[in-house]
Design a protein around this motif. Structure first.
Motif, PDB file in Angstrom:
ATOM      1  N   LEU A 317      -7.252 -26.427  44.054  1.00 44.03           N
ATOM      2  CA  LEU A 317      -7.263 -27.674  43.289  1.00 44.03           C
ATOM      3  C   LEU A 317      -6.377 -27.501  42.064  1.00 44.03           C
ATOM      4  O   LEU A 317      -6.704 -26.753  41.130  1.00 44.03           O
ATOM      5  CB  LEU A 317      -8.691 -28.031  42.889  1.00 44.03           C
ATOM      6  N   ASN A 318      -5.239 -28.170  42.067  1.00 42.98           N
ATOM      7  CA  ASN A 318      -4.228 -28.078  41.034  1.00 42.98           C
ATOM      8  C   ASN A 318      -4.155 -29.418  40.310  1.00 42.98           C
ATOM      9  O   ASN A 318      -3.674 -30.402  40.859  1.00 42.98           O
ATOM     10  CB  ASN A 318      -2.878 -27.724  41.666  1.00 42.98           C
ATOM     11  N   GLU A 319      -4.686 -29.467  39.100  1.00 42.99           N
ATOM     12  CA  GLU A 319      -4.709 -30.704  38.322  1.00 42.99           C
ATOM     13  C   GLU A 319      -5.337 -31.841  39.131  1.00 42.99           C
ATOM     14  O   GLU A 319      -4.809 -32.939  39.254  1.00 42.99           O
ATOM     15  CB  GLU A 319      -3.305 -31.060  37.821  1.00 42.99           C
ATOM     16  N   ALA A 320      -6.501 -31.534  39.679  1.00 42.86           N
ATOM     17  CA  ALA A 320      -7.254 -32.469  40.526  1.00 42.86           C
ATOM     18  C   ALA A 320      -8.527 -32.865  39.785  1.00 42.86           C
ATOM     19  O   ALA A 320      -9.447 -32.059  39.637  1.00 42.86           O
ATOM     20  CB  ALA A 320      -7.571 -31.834  41.872  1.00 42.86           C
ATOM     21  N   LYS A 321      -8.572 -34.092  39.336  1.00 40.16           N
ATOM     22  CA  LYS A 321      -9.660 -34.574  38.489  1.00 40.16           C
ATOM     23  C   LYS A 321     -10.831 -35.083  39.320  1.00 40.16           C
ATOM     24  O   LYS A 321     -10.645 -35.829  40.289  1.00 40.16           O
ATOM     25  CB  LYS A 321      -9.131 -35.694  37.587  1.00 40.16           C
ATOM     26  N   ASN A 322     -12.031 -34.681  38.921  1.00 39.37           N
ATOM     27  CA  ASN A 322     -13.272 -35.185  39.513  1.00 39.37           C
ATOM     28  C   ASN A 322     -13.296 -35.000  41.031  1.00 39.37           C
ATOM     29  O   ASN A 322     -13.501 -35.937  41.796  1.00 39.37           O
ATOM     30  CB  ASN A 322     -13.477 -36.670  39.164  1.00 39.37           C
ATOM     31  N   THR A 323     -13.112 -33.778  41.458  1.00 39.92           N
ATOM     32  CA  THR A 323     -13.077 -33.436  42.880  1.00 39.92           C
ATOM     33  C   THR A 323     -14.440 -32.929  43.337  1.00 39.92           C
ATOM     34  O   THR A 323     -15.093 -32.155  42.636  1.00 39.92           O
ATOM     35  CB  THR A 323     -12.021 -32.351  43.142  1.00 39.92           C
ATOM     36  N   LYS A 324     -14.845 -33.324  44.521  1.00 44.11           N
ATOM     37  CA  LYS A 324     -16.097 -32.848  45.107  1.00 44.11           C
ATOM     38  C   LYS A 324     -15.769 -31.952  46.302  1.00 44.11           C
ATOM     39  O   LYS A 324     -15.107 -32.392  47.254  1.00 44.11           O
ATOM     40  CB  LYS A 324     -16.963 -34.023  45.548  1.00 44.11           C
ATOM     41  N   VAL A 325     -16.237 -30.714  46.246  1.00 37.56           N
ATOM     42  CA  VAL A 325     -16.072 -29.742  47.332  1.00 37.56           C
ATOM     43  C   VAL A 325     -17.470 -29.475  47.876  1.00 37.56           C
ATOM     44  O   VAL A 325     -18.271 -28.756  47.268  1.00 37.56           O
ATOM     45  CB  VAL A 325     -15.402 -28.451  46.827  1.00 37.56           C
ATOM     46  N   LEU A 326     -17.778 -30.069  49.031  1.00 29.04           N
ATOM     47  CA  LEU A 326     -19.156 -30.144  49.505  1.00 29.04           C
ATOM     48  C   LEU A 326     -19.306 -29.604  50.928  1.00 29.04           C
ATOM     49  O   LEU A 326     -18.605 -30.034  51.844  1.00 29.04           O
ATOM     50  CB  LEU A 326     -19.632 -31.600  49.470  1.00 29.04           C
ATOM     51  N   GLY A 407     -25.785 -35.653  49.148  1.00 31.09           N
ATOM     52  CA  GLY A 407     -25.086 -36.896  49.433  1.00 31.09           C
ATOM     53  C   GLY A 407     -24.091 -36.757  50.553  1.00 31.09           C
ATOM     54  O   GLY A 407     -23.122 -37.507  50.640  1.00 31.09           O
ATOM     55  N   VAL A 408     -24.281 -35.783  51.428  1.00 31.28           N
ATOM     56  CA  VAL A 408     -23.464 -35.608  52.635  1.00 31.28           C
ATOM     57  C   VAL A 408     -24.424 -35.786  53.803  1.00 31.28           C
ATOM     58  O   VAL A 408     -25.076 -34.835  54.234  1.00 31.28           O
ATOM     59  CB  VAL A 408     -22.783 -34.226  52.670  1.00 31.28           C
ATOM     60  N   PRO A 409     -24.551 -36.995  54.342  1.00 30.29           N
ATOM     61  CA  PRO A 409     -25.635 -37.284  55.280  1.00 30.29           C
ATOM     62  C   PRO A 409     -25.500 -36.616  56.635  1.00 30.29           C
ATOM     63  O   PRO A 409     -26.505 -36.389  57.306  1.00 30.29           O
ATOM     64  CB  PRO A 409     -25.576 -38.809  55.424  1.00 30.29           C
ATOM     65  N   ASN A 410     -24.274 -36.298  57.055  1.00 28.62           N
ATOM     66  CA  ASN A 410     -24.055 -35.715  58.375  1.00 28.62           C
ATOM     67  C   ASN A 410     -23.345 -34.378  58.244  1.00 28.62           C
ATOM     68  O   ASN A 410     -22.769 -34.052  57.207  1.00 28.62           O
ATOM     69  CB  ASN A 410     -23.230 -36.654  59.255  1.00 28.62           C
ATOM     70  N   ASP A 411     -23.351 -33.600  59.341  1.00 29.63           N
ATOM     71  CA  ASP A 411     -22.634 -32.333  59.324  1.00 29.63           C
ATOM     72  C   ASP A 411     -21.298 -32.480  60.054  1.00 29.63           C
ATOM     73  O   ASP A 411     -20.880 -33.593  60.413  1.00 29.63           O
ATOM     74  CB  ASP A 411     -23.495 -31.205  59.897  1.00 29.63           C
ATOM     75  N   TYR A 412     -20.617 -31.380  60.254  1.00 30.46           N
ATOM     76  CA  TYR A 412     -19.304 -31.339  60.905  1.00 30.46           C
ATOM     77  C   TYR A 412     -19.299 -32.057  62.248  1.00 30.46           C
ATOM     78  O   TYR A 412     -18.331 -32.721  62.610  1.00 30.46           O
ATOM     79  CB  TYR A 412     -18.923 -29.868  61.062  1.00 30.46           C
TER      80      TYR A 412
END
Length: 533
Positions: A317-326, A407-412
């Motif tokens: 993440l390079n200058e990535a604002k408000n990122t979600k890694v879930l 807040g990730v309701p399903n899986d892969y």
């Protein structure tokens, strides 16, 4: 006899109000409601202009020029050695896209060779490509830059259920001028594809399988992205990145194998928001050399991916604002870097090797992640470095029912994480095995196109520069990157196309009107809907 005839006459006069003329029977309200409902369905359904058969390489020229919205190009089984770039300048609409698809998925094999540099050059809106097999066969790798180059007004581009191999970038997206104004292609969908190379790319040009510079609301979902090796220059390569001032990108349920069939070499980075940075004049929204590109991406989400066998980080993440890694599973990688002062966000629910860290003033919230080692993955799954996560025994205890609700309701695999205690990583392992080698299912998939089938660098001069972006001198490898301006090669000619309107609403109105008055003439409602409905 006479009395019966007399009664019929009285009924006739009563029906005609005593005038002796037949009145027009009223259309029943239920029938009228049904017709209006039919019109409403037709109004939101894709309009199908025509099927156009493609049977030879020369026929690919039919994609260029004045193509009507709703046109479907159908490629017959066979090999197509394209004689040059294929320009797609006409405009479809969201309701009536222009579709290019194989009659049988994977059976139409298109090759681009020396002199083409780019394959499909898409500047028109709402082009959908499905079920194709596209390969670069250039003798020099720098001559096969992009299989698909999407620029300017090409909003609504889709690439689905296709195999694209042996290009420096299977997809390149960037802004370009349309009528003198910098225009950005938004809302693209890259879903269910196989994207990789058969060997290392011997080039100093950027090597990124999905190189998305600028653009909002792009979705990269359910792909297998593999074997990207830059065998030249700085040796830094990426599976996918979104950068240059974009917003709300979603990277989900992909299988990213930095090295699957091509042995590891160079610095291979799985996924990124920000990549190696962008020259100021090529960064949205200002596109001004005097305005710093201080934020490469905002509000991005990277979730439910399986990322494996990378010589560098899984997520950069390079200058990535408000990122979600879930809820990603990261195997045999260096982990996650939140880098530089404008980078922020959270990491939650990830199952990983390596580290998750803030770097060079980057910040993040650790919402609960599970650090494991290579021995854990080897003991728990069939072939983890190859992405085969079938369980060797039961669900690994260290990964099950320990993460906070994310807040990730399903899986892969699209299975519900319904017990309120989702497992770490991309898989809800407590539900048992699911197929992981073909890419995941992720979230909601848009409807298929009119084919009835399953869902199926460098802006145009061929110089190989990264659309004005800086060469990624670091990309997470540990050496600070530079922010030079790079070179702008985003000057491909923009075709205005014939415009987007299809007149479908007028056709629907005319159809309903005809049905109503036809019923009045015939005294009953037709049982067959006209083709236009």
């Amino acid at each position: 006899m006479h009395r019966t005839a007399d009664n019929r006459a009285r009924r006739f006069l009563a029906a005609s109000g005593g005038s002796g003329r037949m009145s027009t029977p009223r259309l029943p309200l239920a029938a009228l409601a049904a017709l209006l409902a039919l019109a409403a369905v037709a109004a939101v359904s894709p309009a199908h202009a025509a099927d156009v058969a493609i049977a030879s390489a020369a026929d690919l020229s039919k994609l260029s020029g004045a193509v009507a919205p709703g046109t479907v190009f159908v490629l017959a089984d066979g090999s197509y050695n394209a004689p040059g770039n294929v320009s797609c300048t006409a405009n479809g609409t969201e309701a009536s896209p222009i579709v290019v698809r194989a009659a049988n998925p994977g059976k139409a094999k298109i090759t681009f060779s020396a002199g083409t540099v780019e394959g499909f050059k898409v500047t028109g809106a709402h082009w959908h490509f499905e079920g194709l097999d596209v390969r670069g066969t250039c003798a020099a790798d720098s001559s096969c830059e992009h299989a698909f180059h999407v620029t300017g007004g090409a909003t609504g581009f889709w690439l689905r259920q296709s195999k694209v191999a042996d290009f420096n970038a299977q997809l390149k997206v960037n802004a370009d001028k349309v009528n003198g104004v910098m225009t950005i292609p938004h809302k693209g969908l890259i879903e269910g594809n196989d994207l990789g190379d058969s060997r290392g790319r011997k080039t100093s040009n950027p090597v990124t399988k999905l190189n998305i510079d600028t653009g909002d609301d792009w979705i990269v979902r359910g792909n297998v992205i593999h074997d990207f090796f830059k065998d030249g220059g700085d040796t830094v390569s990426y599976g996918v990145f979104l950068k240059s001032g974009g917003n709300r990108g979603l990277i989900e349920s992909n299988l990213v194998l930095c090295a699957r069939d091509v042995p590891n070499g160079g610095a291979r980075i799985g996924t990124s928001l920000g990549g190696g940075g962008t020259g100021n004049q090529f960064c949205a929204p200002a596109f001004d050399a005097n305005v710093p590109c201080s934020i490469e991406h905002t509000d991005g989400v990277i979730r439910n991916n399986i990322i494996a066998n990378c010589s560098d980080v899984a997520v950069y993440l390079n200058e990535a604002k408000n990122t979600k890694v879930l809820h990603n599973t990261m195997i045999g990688t260096a982990g996650v870097d939140f880098r530089f002062a404008t980078t922020s966000g959270e990491a939650r629910g990830n199952l990983y090797e390596g580290r998750i860290r803030g770097r060079d003033s980057g910040t993040f919230t650790d919402g609960g992640n599970k650090l494991v080692d290579a021995a854990f993955f080897a003991a728990s799954y069939t072939a983890p470095l190859a992405g085969d996560l079938r369980l060797k025994a039961g669900p690994p205890a260290a990964a099950v029912d320990l993460a906070p609700a994310p807040g990730v309701p399903n899986d892969y695999c699209g299975r519900a994480r319904s017990d309120g205690k989702p497992d770490f990583g991309a898989l809800e392992s407590s539900l048992g095995d699911c197929a992981t080698l073909q890419g995941g299912t992720g979230g909601t998939t848009p409807p298929a196109d009119l084919d009835g089938g399953a869902p199926s660098g460098d802006g145009g001069t061929g110089t190989g520069s990264d659309g004005g972006a800086t060469t990624p001198a670091d990309g997470g490898t540990g050496t600070p990157g530079t922010t030079g301006a790079g070179s702008d090669d985003s000057g491909c000619a923009i075709g205005a196309g014939p415009g987007g309107g299809s007149g479908s609403l007028f056709a629907i109105f005319a159809t309903v009107t005809a049905l109503v008055f036809g019923q009045r003439r015939r005294g009953k409602v037709s049982t067959k809907a006209p083709p236009s409905a």
